[in-house]
Design a protein around this motif. Structure first.
Motif, PDB file in Angstrom:
ATOM      1  N   ALA A   1      53.262  49.275  86.633  1.00 28.66           N
ATOM      2  CA  ALA A   1      52.268  48.645  85.546  1.00 28.66           C
ATOM      3  C   ALA A   1      53.091  49.100  84.262  1.00 28.66           C
ATOM      4  CB  ALA A   1      50.946  49.563  85.574  1.00 28.66           C
ATOM      5  N   SER A   2      52.487  48.229  83.171  1.00 32.85           N
ATOM      6  CA  SER A   2      53.071  48.397  81.869  1.00 32.85           C
ATOM      7  C   SER A   2      51.780  48.188  81.045  1.00 32.85           C
ATOM      8  CB  SER A   2      54.200  47.394  81.392  1.00 32.85           C
ATOM      9  OG  SER A   2      53.650  46.027  81.531  1.00 32.85           O
ATOM     10  N   PHE A   3      51.929  48.390  79.563  1.00 28.89           N
ATOM     11  CA  PHE A   3      50.987  48.143  78.815  1.00 28.89           C
ATOM     12  C   PHE A   3      50.781  46.729  78.850  1.00 28.89           C
ATOM     13  CE2 PHE A   3      49.382  46.820  74.516  1.00 28.89           C
ATOM     14  CZ  PHE A   3      48.329  47.585  74.333  1.00 28.89           C
ATOM     15  N   ALA A   4      51.486  45.787  78.792  1.00 26.69           N
ATOM     16  CA  ALA A   4      51.334  44.387  78.682  1.00 26.69           C
ATOM     17  C   ALA A   4      50.580  43.792  79.674  1.00 26.69           C
ATOM     18  CB  ALA A   4      52.387  43.534  78.381  1.00 26.69           C
ATOM     19  N   SER A   5      50.900  44.504  81.069  1.00 27.40           N
ATOM     20  CA  SER A   5      50.479  44.131  82.277  1.00 27.40           C
ATOM     21  C   SER A   5      48.777  44.343  82.615  1.00 27.40           C
ATOM     22  CB  SER A   5      51.328  44.290  83.549  1.00 27.40           C
ATOM     23  OG  SER A   5      51.075  45.567  83.613  1.00 27.40           O
ATOM     24  N   THR A   6      48.423  45.353  81.865  1.00 24.31           N
ATOM     25  CA  THR A   6      47.121  45.922  81.966  1.00 24.31           C
ATOM     26  C   THR A   6      46.230  45.611  80.574  1.00 24.31           C
ATOM     27  OG1 THR A   6      48.010  48.036  81.327  1.00 24.31           O
ATOM     28  CG2 THR A   6      47.521  47.548  83.722  1.00 24.31           C
ATOM     29  N   ASN A   7      46.808  45.140  79.619  1.00 29.07           N
ATOM     30  CA  ASN A   7      46.063  45.096  78.259  1.00 29.07           C
ATOM     31  C   ASN A   7      46.522  43.675  77.574  1.00 29.07           C
ATOM     32  OD1 ASN A   7      44.625  47.685  77.546  1.00 29.07           O
ATOM     33  ND2 ASN A   7      46.811  48.198  77.987  1.00 29.07           N
ATOM     34  N   MET A   8      45.599  43.049  77.101  1.00 23.40           N
ATOM     35  CA  MET A   8      45.852  41.614  76.595  1.00 23.40           C
ATOM     36  C   MET A   8      44.988  41.141  75.151  1.00 23.40           C
ATOM     37  SD  MET A   8      44.936  38.798  79.146  1.00 23.40           S
ATOM     38  CE  MET A   8      44.708  37.253  79.141  1.00 23.40           C
ATOM     39  N   SER A   9      45.870  40.645  74.303  1.00 25.49           N
ATOM     40  CA  SER A   9      45.244  39.909  73.146  1.00 25.49           C
ATOM     41  C   SER A   9      45.846  38.658  72.947  1.00 25.49           C
ATOM     42  CB  SER A   9      45.533  41.032  71.844  1.00 25.49           C
ATOM     43  OG  SER A   9      45.098  40.211  71.020  1.00 25.49           O
ATOM     44  N   GLY A  10      45.203  37.589  72.994  1.00 22.41           N
ATOM     45  CA  GLY A  10      45.653  36.127  72.911  1.00 22.41           C
ATOM     46  C   GLY A  10      44.867  35.563  71.848  1.00 22.41           C
ATOM     47  N   THR A  11      44.843  34.318  71.392  1.00 24.08           N
ATOM     48  CA  THR A  11      44.104  33.406  70.756  1.00 24.08           C
ATOM     49  C   THR A  11      43.222  32.788  71.369  1.00 24.08           C
ATOM     50  OG1 THR A  11      45.768  31.693  70.670  1.00 24.08           O
ATOM     51  CG2 THR A  11      45.977  33.218  68.906  1.00 24.08           C
ATOM     52  N   GLY A  12      43.170  32.913  72.697  1.00 21.91           N
ATOM     53  CA  GLY A  12      42.430  31.769  73.686  1.00 21.91           C
ATOM     54  C   GLY A  12      41.169  31.833  73.738  1.00 21.91           C
TER      55      GLY A  12
ATOM     56  N   ASN B   1      52.198  57.017  77.474  1.00 26.45           N
ATOM     57  CA  ASN B   1      53.519  57.369  78.258  1.00 26.45           C
ATOM     58  C   ASN B   1      54.655  57.168  77.727  1.00 26.45           C
ATOM     59  OD1 ASN B   1      51.663  57.938  80.291  1.00 26.45           O
ATOM     60  ND2 ASN B   1      51.985  55.787  81.365  1.00 26.45           N
ATOM     61  N   GLY B   2      54.656  56.715  76.340  1.00 26.42           N
ATOM     62  CA  GLY B   2      55.935  56.516  75.461  1.00 26.42           C
ATOM     63  C   GLY B   2      56.582  55.425  75.957  1.00 26.42           C
ATOM     64  N   ASN B   3      56.169  54.458  76.737  1.00 26.46           N
ATOM     65  CA  ASN B   3      57.040  53.292  76.847  1.00 26.46           C
ATOM     66  C   ASN B   3      56.653  52.266  75.949  1.00 26.46           C
ATOM     67  OD1 ASN B   3      58.044  54.177  79.214  1.00 26.46           O
ATOM     68  ND2 ASN B   3      56.050  53.986  80.427  1.00 26.46           N
ATOM     69  N   ASP B   4      57.454  51.417  75.577  1.00 26.48           N
ATOM     70  CA  ASP B   4      57.425  50.289  74.727  1.00 26.48           C
ATOM     71  C   ASP B   4      56.335  49.353  75.158  1.00 26.48           C
ATOM     72  OD1 ASP B   4      57.572  48.204  73.054  1.00 26.48           O
ATOM     73  OD2 ASP B   4      59.450  47.290  73.823  1.00 26.48           O
ATOM     74  N   LYS B   5      55.309  49.219  74.470  1.00 26.28           N
ATOM     75  CA  LYS B   5      54.130  48.175  74.838  1.00 26.28           C
ATOM     76  C   LYS B   5      54.529  46.853  74.908  1.00 26.28           C
ATOM     77  CE  LYS B   5      50.379  50.485  72.259  1.00 26.28           C
ATOM     78  NZ  LYS B   5      49.429  50.498  71.050  1.00 26.28           N
ATOM     79  N   GLY B   6      55.497  46.352  74.500  1.00 14.04           N
ATOM     80  CA  GLY B   6      55.981  44.874  74.585  1.00 14.04           C
ATOM     81  C   GLY B   6      57.081  44.748  75.898  1.00 14.04           C
ATOM     82  N   ALA B   7      57.343  45.824  76.500  1.00 19.81           N
ATOM     83  CA  ALA B   7      58.356  45.585  77.645  1.00 19.81           C
ATOM     84  C   ALA B   7      57.762  44.994  78.850  1.00 19.81           C
ATOM     85  CB  ALA B   7      58.701  46.976  78.254  1.00 19.81           C
ATOM     86  N   ILE B   8      58.593  44.117  79.411  1.00 19.84           N
ATOM     87  CA  ILE B   8      58.402  43.007  80.641  1.00 19.84           C
ATOM     88  C   ILE B   8      58.835  44.123  81.709  1.00 19.84           C
ATOM     89  CG2 ILE B   8      58.729  41.097  81.670  1.00 19.84           C
ATOM     90  CD1 ILE B   8      59.422  39.970  78.895  1.00 19.84           C
ATOM     91  N   VAL B   9      57.913  44.461  82.437  1.00 20.21           N
ATOM     92  CA  VAL B   9      57.950  45.193  83.815  1.00 20.21           C
ATOM     93  C   VAL B   9      57.817  44.575  84.970  1.00 20.21           C
ATOM     94  CG1 VAL B   9      57.706  47.486  84.809  1.00 20.21           C
ATOM     95  CG2 VAL B   9      57.832  47.325  82.281  1.00 20.21           C
ATOM     96  N   LYS B  10      58.508  44.229  85.945  1.00 25.92           N
ATOM     97  CA  LYS B  10      58.227  43.481  87.133  1.00 25.92           C
ATOM     98  C   LYS B  10      57.802  44.453  88.207  1.00 25.92           C
ATOM     99  CE  LYS B  10      60.398  39.099  87.387  1.00 25.92           C
ATOM    100  NZ  LYS B  10      58.921  38.450  87.695  1.00 25.92           N
ATOM    101  N   ASN B  11      58.230  45.541  88.251  1.00 29.13           N
ATOM    102  CA  ASN B  11      57.848  46.646  89.328  1.00 29.13           C
ATOM    103  C   ASN B  11      57.083  47.876  88.657  1.00 29.13           C
ATOM    104  OD1 ASN B  11      57.825  48.139  91.692  1.00 29.13           O
ATOM    105  ND2 ASN B  11      59.679  49.221  91.293  1.00 29.13           N
TER     106      ASN B  11
END
Lengths: 518, 325
Positions: A180-191, A168-178
């Motif tokens: 959905a965002s890329f980061a709230s639905t996708n994830m990549s960690g080292t865990g 949708n052209g939104n920044d993947k790293g944005a923190i969105v409380k209200n």
């Protein structure tokens, strides 16, 4: 015919085998809630930190006895009063396959500094400097004693994965409380676990990350199926009937049932959340008198509350800091003495008592409404007539913000696992400009507490600092600044064969990556 | 007919308007949603920012105006928790609830009609007396108690039944995944539907019995008997058919009420339906979702009542829908 028999046998064997492997290392987990988002910086809550420990790794983490243990840091040293250097682990990969470097830490740190929930914890940090690919410096604005405490909140995120724009052209790293965002639905960690499917509120499936760096971890769980079960009794029933392997939290009311069951085990340990009442000196002039506050504290029988209402599932408290914290002052015991309480009321000139209003939530802390009722009854013994109102937490917090009653309940867990956090939020003089005393609904105010807390936040010598923090506890104790009740214990339950004991801790983030299942 | 439907359409709009205005009126007492969206330790300044982003700091009328403008286009706002349009969330949860209500209705129909008829035909039979007594007890046991008892007996003690959730569901179409085609799915729906039906079942047995008794004492049944018709024909062809009229009316309304009862059943069995979703939304102060749910249920009620009226007209052609006789 013979061939057919052989084939059937083979098929049966194969299905049996697959059955065995499919079940052997699955963990069916039931918590009261599932992660609200996959963006670990969107919300600071126990649930999110639990997720952080499953799918990400911190620089360092807390051990069971509240010491530090290296994770993505291999060593650290203080270079000067404002700088701590961390050497990072090599060969660590994110779920996406990207290698973890110091740049990911820099990116994560900058994101934490703008996260509405986390920026408060990182307020004393000015920058994270990259020295080389595997070395970083954390710089604070002044000498700061809690650099390591705070480092337990630095879980590096995959900066390459979260950089750029989504469909949708939104920044993947944005923190969105209200929303959905890329980061709230996708994830990549080292865990240790990556998420392979998620239906919010119904089921989340985690799979062990084959490229996980910690080969020494004893953990053998291949798959975690996390189901939220809201109802306490249903959660226990699901465990006892064998539908799930591990549940949390467990209410004291269900302890008997679990202990009696042959297929389940109960694990408890002391927690660090203090439950208190605050006495509002601004609303009620009687509460400005130290003798009255002292009388109230003496009228409350903590022991009886812990024994009868909490069924022993709490530790009686005389102060804010639990044992193990720097500020814990062993001299400050709970003080129930009804005779003295009556005498103090008489001395203050309130022998005939007075009436107060009291408010407490009824679904926030363990048995919160019952505790409030008991306290109200205990206060009637010194002729304080209590008009008690309990309400769901959704209604309670707005009322708390309005300081809607003379005596209000609040429980607090220190985000930094350090005593100063208690004083900053609960005991320092409320001040809009500095943001201190936000949850001090009693308006308790002491110059000594204010200045010493700020001084302790600049003191890096831990024995000196302990002395300061303990003197603050003593001062509040002397002033009867609030009513301490108890520290809530923590409880988990698991089917026999799930070795939960080694992985739980007082912070309530079981380290599931290290869990051994038989 | 068209006139009737037009009248109903107008009624739906009125109901929706009243419900939405009511939801907005009580918004303040639904709690502060920022409490569920952010940490306790978040600063007041950040909290105000968040309230601004959510539009919670605007005057109530401005908020309501914005809501109505969007609702007119079918957008009831985004759920704070699910981060999706509230209507989408509800539609995703709807099949689970409808399947549960459907299963419970099947249980109610297959048990209440034969039992009710039997109790009417043989009122002095021991079994009839037992059924009537049991129905009094059944009607006064709360749903959650029945549910917990079922879990305790069949899941914990005997280990026959799964204790929570929908189990393995099979995707059918759109948001609809069903419990009815896999053994595991059927096993999972049995206890929740029994618990849900437990409150309505006694009511329906008594209703069928009472109506049947009344019909049996009417003139035309006496006449049919006098004509020499066999008792089975009299009971099932003449009497039962007329008994069903009031049962359908009451049944329609009760199905609506049953949607409300699912809140209890679903939360005990962790059934991922609308009722449980609503309870959680209230706990989390998820205001858009609460509003959307109440409006949706209001809408459902009007639809069910319209269907019942149409069905009633079909069964009894004497009823004039437009005049409302």
């Amino acid at each position: 015919m013979k061939n057919r028999f052989l084939l059937t046998t083979c098929l049966m064997m194969a299905s049996l085998l697959s059955f065995a492997t499919a079940n052997a290392k699955d963990l069916r987990l039931a918590y009261d809630a599932d992660p609200v988002t996959l963006d670990i910086h969107e919300q600071l809550s126990g649930g999110m930190l639990q997720l952080s420990h499953m799918s990400f790794d911190p620089l360092i983490r807390w051990t069971k006895d509240l010491a530090f243990e290296n994770r993505l840091a291999t060593s650290y040293e203080r270079l000067n009063p404002t700088t701590v250097r961390f050497n990072l682990r090599k060969g660590v990969k994110f779920h996406s396959g990207n290698p973890m470097t110091a740049a990911d830490f820099k990116w994560t740190f900058d994101r934490l500094k703008v996260s509405p929930d986390f920026k408060g914890i990182f307020a004393n940090f000015t920058e994270l400097n990259v020295i080389d690919d595997h070395t970083i410096d954390l710089v604070t604005s002044g000498p700061y004693p809690l650099v390591l405490h705070t480092s337990t909140y630095i879980f590096p995120m995959d900066s390459k994965f979260y950089t750029g724009t989504d469909a949708n052209g939104n920044d993947k790293g944005a923190i969105v409380k209200n929303g959905a965002s890329f980061a709230s639905t996708n994830m990549s960690g080292t865990g240790p676990f990556k998420i392979i499917s998620r239906e919010q509120g119904v089921k989340t499936v985690f799979e062990r990350f084959e490229g996980y760096w910690d080969k020494k971890s004893p953990g053998n769980v291949d798959r975690i199926i996390l189901t939220p079960i809201k109802d306490e009794q249903t959660r226990v029933a699901a465990l006892l009937s064998g539908d799930v392997d591990f549940i949390a939290p467990v209410s004291p009311n269900d302890f008997g049932q679990i202990k009696a069951a042959s297929n389940a085990e109960l694990i408890t340990m002391p927690g660090t959340r203090i439950i208190t009442f605050q006495m509002n000196q601004e609303r009620k002039k009687e509460l400005q008198d130290q003798r009255v506050r002292m009388a109230i504290v003496h009228a409350i029988n903590n022991e009886a509350i812990v024994k009868k209402i909490m069924k022993g599932f709490a530790t009686t408290a005389g102060q804010m800091s639990p044992e193990g914290y720097l500020g814990y002052n062993p001299k400050l015991k709970p003080r129930y003495d009804l005779k003295l309480a009556k005498q103090l009321m008489k001395d203050a000139g309130y022998e005939d008592g007075f009436s107060v209003t009291m408010m407490a939530p009824n679904n926030r802390y363990v048995n919160d409404d019952k505790i409030a009722q008991a306290v109200a009854a205990m206060l009637s013994k010194i002729n304080i007539k209590v008009d008690l109102q309990t309400m769901p937490k959704a209604q309670y917090w707005p009322a708390f913000d309005d300081r809607a009653a003379d005596i209000m309940m609040i429980g607090w867990h220190s985000d930094t696992e350090d005593s100063a956090n208690f004083y900053e939020f609960l005991a320092m003089t409320p001040d809009q400009s500095t943001g201190m005393g936000v949850y001090n609904s009693g308006n308790y105010s002491s110059d000594y507490v204010d200045t010493t807390t700020m001084a302790a936040n600049r003191e890096t010598d831990s024995s000196k600092r302990a002395e300061m923090l303990q003197s603050i506890e003593a001062k509040i104790y002397q002033d009867a600044g609030f009513i301490p009740l108890h520290w809530q214990n923590l409880a988990w339950a698991a089917r026999k064969g799930v070795d939960v004991d080694p992985i739980v801790n007082a912070l309530n983030f079981p380290y599931l990556g290290d869990l051994v299942v038989q | 007919m068209a006139q009737f439907l037009l009248k109903r359409l107008f009624q739906v709009m009125l109901v929706m308007f009243i419900i939405s205005a009511f939801c907005f009126g009580i918004q303040d007492s639904l709690g502060d949603p920022t409490r569920e969206l952010a940490a306790m330790s978040m600063s007041d300044e950040e909290r105000e920012n968040l309230r601004d982003t959510l539009g919670l700091n605007d005057p109530l009328l401005v908020q309501y105006g914005r809501f109505v403008a969007r609702a007119a286009q079918g957008d009831l706002g985004n759920s704070y928790f699910f981060k999706e349009p509230a209507l989408t969330v509800i539609l995703k949860k709807l099949p689970a609830t409808l399947e549960l209500v459907f299963a419970a209705s099947i249980i109610i129909i297959t048990i209440s009609i034969p039992l009710g008829v039997f109790c009417a035909i043989r009122p002095r039979h021991l079994f009839a007396k037992f059924t009537m007594a049991a129905s009094v007890i059944g009607i006064s046991i709360p749903v959650f108690l029945t549910a917990l008892a079922l879990i305790f007996i069949f899941s914990i003690t005997l280990g026959w039944m799964p204790s929570f959730g929908r189990g393995e569901i099979v995707h059918v179409w759109g948001y609809w995944s069903t419990n009815f085609v896999s053994l595991d799915g059927i096993a999972h729906i049995i206890m929740p539907s029994i618990a849900l039906s437990s409150i309505m079942l006694p009511l329906f047995i008594r209703l069928v019995r009472a109506e049947m008794l009344e019909v049996l004492s009417s003139e035309y049944v006496k006449f049919a008997r006098a004509k020499g018709l066999g008792s089975l024909t009299v009971y099932f062809k003449h009497a039962l058919k007329n008994t069903m009229l009031p049962v359908i009316t009451v049944g329609g309304v009760q199905i609506g009420i049953m949607v409300a009862y699912t809140i209890l059943t679903e939360s005990v069995f962790q059934w991922p339906g609308m009722g449980f979703m609503f309870l959680e939304a209230v706990n989390r102060s998820d205001i858009p979702l609460i509003t959307a749910y109440i409006m949706f249920v209001g809408f459902l009620f009007v639809i069910v009542n319209t269907l019942v009226d149409l069905l009633y007209g079909l069964v009894n052609p004497m009823v004039d829908l437009v005049a409302g006789k």
